[in-house]
Scaffold this active site. Structure first.
Site: not given
Ligand code: NDP
Length: 313
Positions: A136, A139-140
């Protein structure tokens, strides 16, 4: 174990599940929803959504799912945290266990469990997952600001995430196994016109390097056999999804990839009173709007089923 009887149980909380909930609640089916491992589903790990009708300026995936949830709650959907872990669809009333703690006996079940990210299957990918390896980017990606990263995949997800990473990172290598991208022309255009994205075709990943974090990755050109390394500190995987249908195996008809089969033009599965909607039954369109549409179908099918069939309480 506590047993509860419901008219309509919805499993999963993406666009399909919430839309089913909105329709089922407004039809007075008093739906109970279990949200699953990732409340809000895949849209909660995406950024901008520009193609959902009704948002001329676009919106954000997580915000959109908050709105879907609020709308489902407004009409009285009983939304709960929890994971369905086992089912028994042998009788007229359908049994669904929630984490082996609660048994729900439901007259109708709407399955909206979606799909989850696929992994390459490398030992190093598993070992470094969460330590530089991620499925992701949204997300990261933040953790790799100003650094060099790689992303594997050639579909719309990989293209979208590569563009997202390019805004944060110094350099993004997009590793594609064939000699062309699967992504839509619009997304390809965006990728090819972003100066700090380098698309590397005909390439497979052999190993992700590093001990406690990613220090690079080793690749192989599948045409020439040549191996090479790239000194990346973040490694993203964006190679598609598998349907979350494991607990229904043996009860419901599925295709060879595990997508639940529905009767064309409906959300009906091979079991009366069990309906499927969204990505768990759709490997073709996989859009928020098509998932939402099929969630509406599932609720209408459940409502008609309950009106027509006398199911024991
Ligand atoms: P796709 O299945 O479309 O693409 C998967 C990509 O990963 C392909 O390039 C595939 O290669 C590659 N791949 C698969 N397995 C491996 C492997 N083991 N090693 C290396 N590469 C691999 O998945 P997406 O998640 O990209 O998209 C899913 C759906 O969602 C699509 O319909 C897409 O259009 C849609 N979508 C739409 C968006 C939008 O409209 N904004 C954004 C994101 C997704 P190959 O081509 O060789 O099979």
């Amino acid at each position: 174990m506590e047993t509860e009887h419901v008219d309509c149980l919805i499993i999963g909380s993406g666009p399909a599940g919430y839309t089913a909930a909105i329709y089922a609640a407004r039809a007075d089916l008093k739906p109970v929803m279990y949200q699953g491992l990732q409340p809000g589903g895949q849209l909660t790990i995406t950024t901008e959504v520009e193609n959902y009708p009704g948002y001329p300026q676009g919106t954000h995936g997580p915000k959109m799912m908050e709105d879907f949830e609020a709308q489902a709650r407004r009409f009285g959907t009983d939304i709960r945290f929890g994971l369905a872990t086992k089912v028994d669809f042998s009788g007229p009333v359908h049994k669904v266990w929630i984490e082996d703690q609660r048994l729900i006996e439901a007259k109708t079940v709407i399955i909206a469990t979606g799909a989850s990210a696929k992994w390459l299957g490398l030992e190093s990918e598993q070992r470094l997952n969460g330590f530089g390896v991620s499925a992701c980017a949204v997300c990261d990606g933040f953790f790799y600001r100003g650094q060099d990263v790689a992303i594997v995949g050639g579909g719309d997800t990989a293209a979208e995430e590569a563009s997202y990473l390019a805004k944060l990172c110094k350099k993004v290598y997009m590793i594609v196994r064939r000699d062309e991208l699967r992504a839509s022309k619009a997304m390809q255009h965006r990728v090819f016109n972003t100066p700090n994205i380098e698309v590397i075709f005909n390439t497979e990943t052999l190993e992700i390097l590093g001990e406690n974090g990613v220090s690079g990755a080793r690749f192989r050109n599948v045409s020439t056999g040549e191996q090479f390394e790239l000194p990346v500190t973040g490694f993203f995987v964006a190679i598609g999804h598998t349907p979350n249908s494991g607990i229904f195996k043996g009860w419901l008809d599925m295709d060879e990839s595990g997508y639940i089969k529905t009767i064309p033009g409906s959300s009906k599965t091979n079991v009366s009173g069990v309906f499927a909607c969204g990505d768990v039954q759709d490997h073709i369109y996989r859009q928020a709007v098509t998932a939402a549409g099929s969630g509406c179908m599932a609720a209408l099918d459940a409502e008609r089923y309950l009106a027509a069939v006398e199911v024991p309480a």
